[in-house]
Design a protein around this motif. Sequence first.
Motif, PDB file in Angstrom:
ATOM      1  N   THR A  69      40.908 -52.088  -2.356  1.00 17.31           N
ATOM      2  CA  THR A  69      39.707 -51.275  -2.416  1.00 17.31           C
ATOM      3  C   THR A  69      39.479 -50.561  -1.092  1.00 17.31           C
ATOM      4  O   THR A  69      40.216 -50.755  -0.126  1.00 17.31           O
ATOM      5  CB  THR A  69      38.480 -52.146  -2.740  1.00 17.31           C
ATOM      6  N   SER A  70      38.440 -49.752  -1.026  1.00 19.67           N
ATOM      7  CA  SER A  70      38.167 -49.005   0.200  1.00 19.67           C
ATOM      8  C   SER A  70      38.022 -49.927   1.405  1.00 19.67           C
ATOM      9  O   SER A  70      38.384 -49.555   2.527  1.00 19.67           O
ATOM     10  CB  SER A  70      36.903 -48.162   0.032  1.00 19.67           C
ATOM     11  N   ARG A  71      37.554 -51.134   1.195  1.00 16.14           N
ATOM     12  CA  ARG A  71      37.424 -52.079   2.310  1.00 16.14           C
ATOM     13  C   ARG A  71      38.783 -52.469   2.874  1.00 16.14           C
ATOM     14  O   ARG A  71      38.907 -52.786   4.055  1.00 16.14           O
ATOM     15  CB  ARG A  71      36.645 -53.323   1.865  1.00 16.14           C
ATOM     16  N   GLY A  73      41.273 -50.399   3.261  1.00 15.73           N
ATOM     17  CA  GLY A  73      41.597 -49.342   4.216  1.00 15.73           C
ATOM     18  C   GLY A  73      40.829 -49.500   5.513  1.00 15.73           C
ATOM     19  O   GLY A  73      41.382 -49.300   6.609  1.00 15.73           O
ATOM     20  N   ASP A 171      34.752 -44.119   8.401  1.00 18.95           N
ATOM     21  CA  ASP A 171      34.810 -44.580   7.016  1.00 18.95           C
ATOM     22  C   ASP A 171      34.190 -43.486   6.155  1.00 18.95           C
ATOM     23  O   ASP A 171      32.989 -43.245   6.212  1.00 18.95           O
ATOM     24  CB  ASP A 171      34.038 -45.893   6.884  1.00 18.95           C
ATOM     25  N   THR A 173      34.475 -43.411   2.762  1.00 17.22           N
ATOM     26  CA  THR A 173      34.568 -43.903   1.395  1.00 17.22           C
ATOM     27  C   THR A 173      33.650 -43.147   0.454  1.00 17.22           C
ATOM     28  O   THR A 173      34.052 -42.718  -0.632  1.00 17.22           O
ATOM     29  CB  THR A 173      34.220 -45.406   1.351  1.00 17.22           C
ATOM     30  N   THR A 192      39.434 -43.412   6.584  1.00 15.64           N
ATOM     31  CA  THR A 192      39.788 -44.100   5.347  1.00 15.64           C
ATOM     32  C   THR A 192      38.757 -43.777   4.278  1.00 15.64           C
ATOM     33  O   THR A 192      37.626 -43.377   4.576  1.00 15.64           O
ATOM     34  CB  THR A 192      39.844 -45.629   5.541  1.00 15.64           C
ATOM     35  N   ALA A 193      39.160 -43.979   3.025  1.00 13.78           N
ATOM     36  CA  ALA A 193      38.252 -43.714   1.907  1.00 13.78           C
ATOM     37  C   ALA A 193      38.634 -44.617   0.738  1.00 13.78           C
ATOM     38  O   ALA A 193      39.459 -45.526   0.865  1.00 13.78           O
ATOM     39  CB  ALA A 193      38.305 -42.241   1.504  1.00 13.78           C
ATOM     40  N   GLY A 194      38.021 -44.357  -0.408  1.00 15.22           N
ATOM     41  CA  GLY A 194      38.345 -45.041  -1.654  1.00 15.22           C
ATOM     42  C   GLY A 194      38.355 -44.008  -2.762  1.00 15.22           C
ATOM     43  O   GLY A 194      37.924 -42.865  -2.581  1.00 15.22           O
ATOM     44  N   LYS A 197      34.453 -42.957  -5.676  1.00 14.96           N
ATOM     45  CA  LYS A 197      33.260 -42.141  -5.454  1.00 14.96           C
ATOM     46  C   LYS A 197      33.583 -40.696  -5.854  1.00 14.96           C
ATOM     47  O   LYS A 197      33.859 -40.416  -7.008  1.00 14.96           O
ATOM     48  CB  LYS A 197      32.821 -42.233  -4.004  1.00 14.96           C
ATOM     49  N   SER A 203      38.265 -48.062  -8.342  1.00 13.05           N
ATOM     50  CA  SER A 203      38.432 -48.777  -7.089  1.00 13.05           C
ATOM     51  C   SER A 203      39.773 -49.491  -7.097  1.00 13.05           C
ATOM     52  O   SER A 203      40.200 -50.006  -8.131  1.00 13.05           O
ATOM     53  CB  SER A 203      37.288 -49.783  -6.925  1.00 13.05           C
ATOM     54  N   SER A 206      43.142 -47.158  -1.262  1.00  9.06           N
ATOM     55  CA  SER A 206      42.393 -46.592  -0.147  1.00  9.06           C
ATOM     56  C   SER A 206      43.236 -45.562   0.605  1.00  9.06           C
ATOM     57  O   SER A 206      44.152 -45.914   1.349  1.00  9.06           O
ATOM     58  CB  SER A 206      41.959 -47.699   0.821  1.00  9.06           C
TER      59      SER A 206
END
Length: 411
Positions: A69-71, A73, A171, A173, A192-194, A197, A203, A206
């Motif tokens: 997930t984005s986290r 990244g 970030d 995201t 970084t992103a996800g 969104k 999800s 990343s």
Amino acid sequence: MIPGPIDPPARLLMGPGPISAYPSVLRAMSAPLVGQYDPFMTEAMTETQELYRGVWNTRNDATLLVDGTSRAGIEAAIVSLVRPGDRVLVPVFGRFGHLLAEIAERALAEVHTIETEWGQVFPASVIEEAIVRVKPTLLALVQGDTSTTMNQPLDEIGTLCARHGVLFYTDATASLGGNAFEADAWGLDAATAGLQKCLGGPSGSSPITLSDRAVEVVQARKKIEAGIREPGDPSAPDFVRSNYFDLGMILDYWGPRRLNHHTEATSMLYAARECARVMMFEGRDEVIARHELAGRAMLDGVRALGLQVFGDVAHKMNNVVAVEIPPGVPGDAARAALLEDFGIEIGTSFGPLHGRVWRIGTMGYNARKDAVLTTLAALEAVLRRFGAAVPAGGGVEAALDVYRAAYRAAA
């Protein structure tokens, strides 16, 4: 008893994310799997890298995906760029600034934070004053924080980071794909992103981009010495304290040699590739403009329903708005009614805003007129059910006025 096959209910996801994915992204995820070194697979990875250079608006060679997930990244960027004992400065204007600070602490950094009221952003001068005082190695800054809906301006930050010899990570995201983002022009060293969104996917992947300066830092940490000591011991070798999130090894995997690091998440690669392909096919600027238009229509719509908008609207993200829950309306019960009776999901918030605001998103596939109008009509019905005095049809008409004006301007 063995359950039946997965069969989720139809939902219109109009919260702060995740959102309803583009249909073509869902179709891409159902494509057949291939081996991780199949020529089709490695070519798909190369195509994905080039597509995301367009999404980030960068020429960075080190543009790739972190599986997770984005986290994932975020953690990969921070643990790979930050050595134990490095000073990290985190300006906090919502929940996700606190997340960056926590991850930096887990990377054994000396973390310094500055904070502003939720609903506000930082002037560049305040950030520069903190940089001069703290002398950090890394500035870690959220661009769009969905907890507050604020969009932190980044256009001046890269220049001041370069002036003071500070690495600049953001970030993105919640903001990438629906708001302006210029990785090279703004002087980003890492971002970084996800997908879940504005990019309009699920999800689980990343996107990340790294400047040459950031790659140099990462590559300098690839030598792992024998005799690893306790974490925090100043005599311990300078190695990344994660295998999975070690960007040095991940860069080797995505590089020309394709050195094995992990088995690539094939279906998520397909999804990430399609998210970027959709954006670049429609046009990067056009997608951002579509988000701006949908966000403006939703903003005018909720205001026409008599709802108060939270925060500094001048710095609101295009893709999400926070509205104050009207007095006497039970926030969670109203959200539940929207979901149960209309199949529409909106969000609550965190921390000091929990139970105080609803967050309504217009992003990715749902940054479109029919989704905006349907949500406003349903919200009006639910508000009236719980005793709020709202103008009949006011939200829908206000949003339609925004779209009509845009169509006239484009004609």
